[in-house]
Design an enzyme around this catalytic site. Sequence first.
Site, short mmCIF file in Angstrom:
data_model
loop_
_atom_site.label_atom_id
_atom_site.label_comp_id
_atom_site.label_asym_id
_atom_site.label_seq_id
_atom_site.Cartn_x
_atom_site.Cartn_y
_atom_site.Cartn_z
N HIS A 46 -3.44 -2.30 -3.39
CA HIS A 46 -4.02 -3.43 -2.65
C HIS A 46 -3.78 -3.23 -1.15
O HIS A 46 -2.89 -2.48 -0.74
CB HIS A 46 -3.43 -4.76 -3.12
CG HIS A 46 -1.95 -4.88 -2.99
ND1 HIS A 46 -1.05 -4.20 -3.80
CD2 HIS A 46 -1.18 -5.60 -2.14
CE1 HIS A 46 0.18 -4.52 -3.46
NE2 HIS A 46 0.14 -5.36 -2.44
N HIS A 69 -3.38 -5.39 2.52
CA HIS A 69 -3.16 -6.67 3.21
C HIS A 69 -3.99 -6.69 4.49
O HIS A 69 -3.99 -5.72 5.24
CB HIS A 69 -1.69 -6.83 3.61
CG HIS A 69 -0.74 -6.93 2.47
ND1 HIS A 69 -0.26 -8.13 2.01
CD2 HIS A 69 -0.18 -5.97 1.71
CE1 HIS A 69 0.55 -7.91 1.00
NE2 HIS A 69 0.62 -6.59 0.80
#
Length: 154
Positions: free
Chosen positions: A108, A110
Site C-alpha cells: 500500500h 500512503h
Amino acid sequence: MCLEINLMDSNRCVFCEITRGNIKTRKIYETKHSIAILDAFPLKEGHSLIISKTHSPKIQDLSSEASNDIFNTLYFLTEKIEKAMDCSSSLISIHNGKDSGQEIPHFHIHIIPASYSNRNRSIHSLFDKKDIQTDKIDEYWKKISREVGSTQSI
C-alpha cells in the site's frame, strides 16, 4: 468506526478484507488493481491509502500490470487530494516490508497531505545517521550496481 472485523485474527489480512468489500471504508477511488481509501487512523486530515487488490507484501511481488495501475492511481490522486485538502504538498510513503516499518504485510501507498504550516520534516530527520559509514558509499554503489548489471559511473 468503519472497521467491522476482528483484526486480531491473524489468518485475515485487513487490506484483503477491504478490497473484497468485507470491511466498510471511506472509498475514494477504485481501479482494476487498486482501491484508494481514507486511512482509518490518519496522521493528518485527508491521509489516504492506495491498496493493491492482490495480496502482495512488497512492491517487487506485484505484477508489472498491477504496479503500473497502482502508480497511475497515485499520479492521478495526489493532485486531487492536495487540492481537496487545500495544501501545497504531500508526503508519499511506501513501507516495503516488515523491517521498513510496514505494519500490514500487504502493499500500500500512503498519501499524506502537507503544507508549510504543518512543519513537516525531511525524510533525513527520521533516521539516525550515526550508523551510516559514509566511507563505504562506493562499496554500496558497487554492490547495487552489480545487482542491477550496471557499472557506469557519473
